[in-house]
Design a protein around this motif. Structure first.
Motif, PDB file in Angstrom:
ATOM      1  N   PRO A   1     -18.228  16.885   5.127  1.00 28.18           N
ATOM      2  CA  PRO A   1     -17.512  15.920   5.977  1.00 28.18           C
ATOM      3  C   PRO A   1     -16.604  16.638   6.973  1.00 28.18           C
ATOM      4  O   PRO A   1     -15.983  17.656   6.642  1.00 28.18           O
ATOM      5  N   THR A   2     -16.543  16.118   8.177  1.00 30.25           N
ATOM      6  CA  THR A   2     -15.768  16.790   9.229  1.00 30.25           C
ATOM      7  C   THR A   2     -14.389  16.171   9.441  1.00 30.25           C
ATOM      8  O   THR A   2     -13.709  16.514  10.387  1.00 30.25           O
ATOM      9  N   VAL A   3     -14.008  15.263   8.568  1.00 25.53           N
ATOM     10  CA  VAL A   3     -12.674  14.673   8.675  1.00 25.53           C
ATOM     11  C   VAL A   3     -11.821  15.221   7.539  1.00 25.53           C
ATOM     12  O   VAL A   3     -12.322  15.597   6.483  1.00 25.53           O
ATOM     13  N   SER A   4     -10.544  15.245   7.746  1.00 26.68           N
ATOM     14  CA  SER A   4      -9.637  15.642   6.665  1.00 26.68           C
ATOM     15  C   SER A   4      -8.484  14.657   6.650  1.00 26.68           C
ATOM     16  O   SER A   4      -7.963  14.282   7.696  1.00 26.68           O
ATOM     17  N   GLU A   5      -8.139  14.253   5.444  1.00 23.73           N
ATOM     18  CA  GLU A   5      -7.049  13.305   5.278  1.00 23.73           C
ATOM     19  C   GLU A   5      -5.976  13.945   4.420  1.00 23.73           C
ATOM     20  O   GLU A   5      -6.264  14.751   3.545  1.00 23.73           O
ATOM     21  N   THR A   6      -4.751  13.541   4.673  1.00 23.04           N
ATOM     22  CA  THR A   6      -3.660  14.010   3.835  1.00 23.04           C
ATOM     23  C   THR A   6      -3.613  13.149   2.572  1.00 23.04           C
ATOM     24  O   THR A   6      -3.999  11.974   2.603  1.00 23.04           O
ATOM     25  N   PRO A   7      -3.160  13.711   1.485  1.00 24.06           N
ATOM     26  CA  PRO A   7      -3.090  12.919   0.252  1.00 24.06           C
ATOM     27  C   PRO A   7      -2.092  11.766   0.392  1.00 24.06           C
ATOM     28  O   PRO A   7      -1.112  11.856   1.130  1.00 24.06           O
ATOM     29  N   PHE A   8      -2.339  10.702  -0.325  1.00 23.18           N
ATOM     30  CA  PHE A   8      -1.470   9.530  -0.301  1.00 23.18           C
ATOM     31  C   PHE A   8      -0.137   9.854  -0.957  1.00 23.18           C
ATOM     32  O   PHE A   8      -0.086  10.458  -2.023  1.00 23.18           O
ATOM     33  N   GLU A   9       0.954   9.465  -0.288  1.00 20.76           N
ATOM     34  CA  GLU A   9       2.295   9.647  -0.831  1.00 20.76           C
ATOM     35  C   GLU A   9       3.053   8.347  -0.679  1.00 20.76           C
ATOM     36  O   GLU A   9       3.072   7.754   0.394  1.00 20.76           O
ATOM     37  N   ILE A  10       3.692   7.917  -1.743  1.00 22.84           N
ATOM     38  CA  ILE A  10       4.494   6.696  -1.701  1.00 22.84           C
ATOM     39  C   ILE A  10       5.829   7.008  -1.043  1.00 22.84           C
ATOM     40  O   ILE A  10       6.481   7.999  -1.372  1.00 22.84           O
ATOM     41  N   LEU A  11       6.218   6.165  -0.077  1.00 21.29           N
ATOM     42  CA  LEU A  11       7.510   6.343   0.582  1.00 21.29           C
ATOM     43  C   LEU A  11       8.635   5.903  -0.341  1.00 21.29           C
ATOM     44  O   LEU A  11       8.494   4.939  -1.087  1.00 21.29           O
ATOM     45  N   PRO A  12       9.767   6.582  -0.269  1.00 16.32           N
ATOM     46  CA  PRO A  12      10.931   6.108  -1.034  1.00 16.32           C
ATOM     47  C   PRO A  12      11.341   4.718  -0.551  1.00 16.32           C
ATOM     48  O   PRO A  12      11.075   4.333   0.582  1.00 16.32           O
ATOM     49  N   ALA A  13      12.001   3.962  -1.410  1.00 19.13           N
ATOM     50  CA  ALA A  13      12.353   2.569  -1.120  1.00 19.13           C
ATOM     51  C   ALA A  13      13.174   2.438   0.156  1.00 19.13           C
ATOM     52  O   ALA A  13      13.028   1.472   0.893  1.00 19.13           O
ATOM     53  N   GLY A  14      14.021   3.371   0.480  1.00 20.74           N
ATOM     54  CA  GLY A  14      14.873   3.293   1.658  1.00 20.74           C
ATOM     55  C   GLY A  14      14.123   3.489   2.965  1.00 20.74           C
ATOM     56  O   GLY A  14      14.605   3.114   4.028  1.00 20.74           O
TER      57      GLY A  14
END
Length: 114
Positions: free
Chosen positions: A94-107
């Motif tokens: 595959p020629t695409v790259s994605e960053t891993p999913f990260e949950i944003l802090p509540a603020g």
């Protein structure tokens, strides 16, 4: 096929708007018509003065240049898009790259999201 048809229509229309010999269609032909009239001392509608005729001629040249730039941009998008597709088709992975999913802090979450 629809994209190819759209490309053909866009290129033909852009070329006509720049180079068509009919002053009602082509920017350069319209500017030339006004230039000839201005050289003869005639005022051609819709202008009401020679200054307005020169302004319209300038606008015609600007419009022709912008149409040329837009044609160049469309051709560039097509060429670089085709090159990207060909490069991707040649690669086995595959020629695409994605960053891993990260949950944003509540603020940092946007308002209205839960």
């Amino acid at each position: 096929m629809p994209t190819v048809w759209l490309l053909i229509c866009t290129m033909a229309a852009g070329w006509q708007k720049i180079f068509d010999a009919n002053p009602k269609v082509g920017f350069l032909a319209h500017a030339a018509k006004l230039g000839e009239a201005a050289d003869a001392g005639k005022i051609v509608a819709p202008a009401k003065s020679l200054a307005q005729m020169h302004r319209i001629m300038f606008n015609d040249y600007v419009d022709a240049a912008l149409a040329g730039v837009f044609i160049f941009v469309v051709v560039s998008v097509v060429v670089y898009g085709a090159l990207a597709v060909l490069r991707a088709r040649r690669d086995d992975r595959p020629t695409v790259s994605e960053t891993p999913f990260e949950i944003l802090p509540a603020g940092q979450r946007a308002s209205g999201t839960r």
